[in-house]
Design an enzyme around this catalytic site. Structure first.
Site, short mmCIF file in Angstrom:
data_model
loop_
_atom_site.label_atom_id
_atom_site.label_comp_id
_atom_site.label_asym_id
_atom_site.label_seq_id
_atom_site.Cartn_x
_atom_site.Cartn_y
_atom_site.Cartn_z
N ASP A 69 -23.52 46.41 4.77
CA ASP A 69 -22.13 45.98 4.86
C ASP A 69 -21.77 45.40 3.51
OD1 ASP A 69 -19.80 45.90 6.59
OD2 ASP A 69 -19.87 43.74 6.23
N LYS A 172 -22.95 52.77 -12.67
CA LYS A 172 -22.48 51.89 -11.58
C LYS A 172 -23.68 51.38 -10.78
CE LYS A 172 -19.89 51.57 -7.27
NZ LYS A 172 -18.93 52.11 -6.29
N ARG A 178 -24.53 47.31 -4.48
CA ARG A 178 -25.30 48.24 -3.62
C ARG A 178 -26.61 48.62 -4.29
NH1 ARG A 178 -21.41 50.99 -2.79
NH2 ARG A 178 -20.82 49.78 -0.96
#
Ligand code: IMP
Length: 191
Positions: A69, A172, A178
């Site tokens: 999440d 990224k 993440r």
């Protein structure tokens, strides 16, 4: 090993597959095993939601699962949109979400924000979580076409002059919430 990934977000799957390259971990998506429903995410924290999604899948399949999440926390908005990042605007789409964020911030000088991601793993050894974050600031206009979600507005501290949407997936992943969370996955699975 194979691990179910409790998401229907194709961008996330692509990013995480790249992060896990060469780890020997193969992600299997929910649609690949015929689970078309979205797992619930009604918690107040990223951790509660990651666990909720992972438990939902584990209860239905009994197979090792990872869920994440994630979202954007903006200091001047007292942490919003936070766990509501996906559905910030009534349309619940990236374009309207970004427009609403620009409106809410207006000409605010303090534009400090961070992306956060919590992952939850459940297997026969029980439940574990790990998290990652990425600090930055919110721009005043959309910039770049890569990535997804709030990427065109997010200027990572670690990529001066560029938004997250102007970075290659590799760049990224190197600095993202993440990437930082999922790089801990092999360690979580180790026991
Ligand atoms: P989740 O699927 O519940 O984790 O929702 C995450 C939401 O947060 C997404 O729909 C995006 O709006 C936002 N978000 C999470 N990670 C990113 C990212 O890497 N870039 C841009 N937006 C993100």
């Amino acid at each position: 090993m194979q691990l179910l990934f409790a998401t229907h977000n194709a961008h996330k799957v692509a990013e995480v597959n790249r992060i896990l390259e060469q780890t020997g971990i193969e992600l299997v998506t929910l649609s690949e095993i015929g689970l078309s429903e979205d797992p619930p995410e009604t918690g107040d924290t990223f951790e509660a939601n990651a666990l909720q999604k992972a438990r939902w899948v584990y209860e239905r399949t009994g197979r090792p699962v990872v869920a994440d999440d994630s979202g954007l926390e903006v200091d001047a908005l007292r942490g919003a949109p936070g766990v509501h990042s996906k559905r910030f605007s009534p349309e619940a789409q990236p374009g309207p979400n970004n427009q609403l964020l620009l409106e809410r911030l207006g000409a605010a000088v303090d534009r400090r924000a961070r992306f956060r991601c919590v992952i939850a793993v459940i297997d026969e050894h029980g439940e574990r979580t790990a998290e990652g974050s990425c600090e930055g600031t919110i721009g005043t206009a959309l910039q770049g076409t890569g990535g997804f979600g709030y990427d065109p507005l997010f200027h990572p501290d670690e990529a001066p002059g560029r938004t997250m949407a102007e970075l290659s997936m590799e760049d990224k992943n190197a600095i993202s919430h993440r990437g930082r969370a999922f790089r801990q996955l092999p360690g979580l699975l180790g026991g």
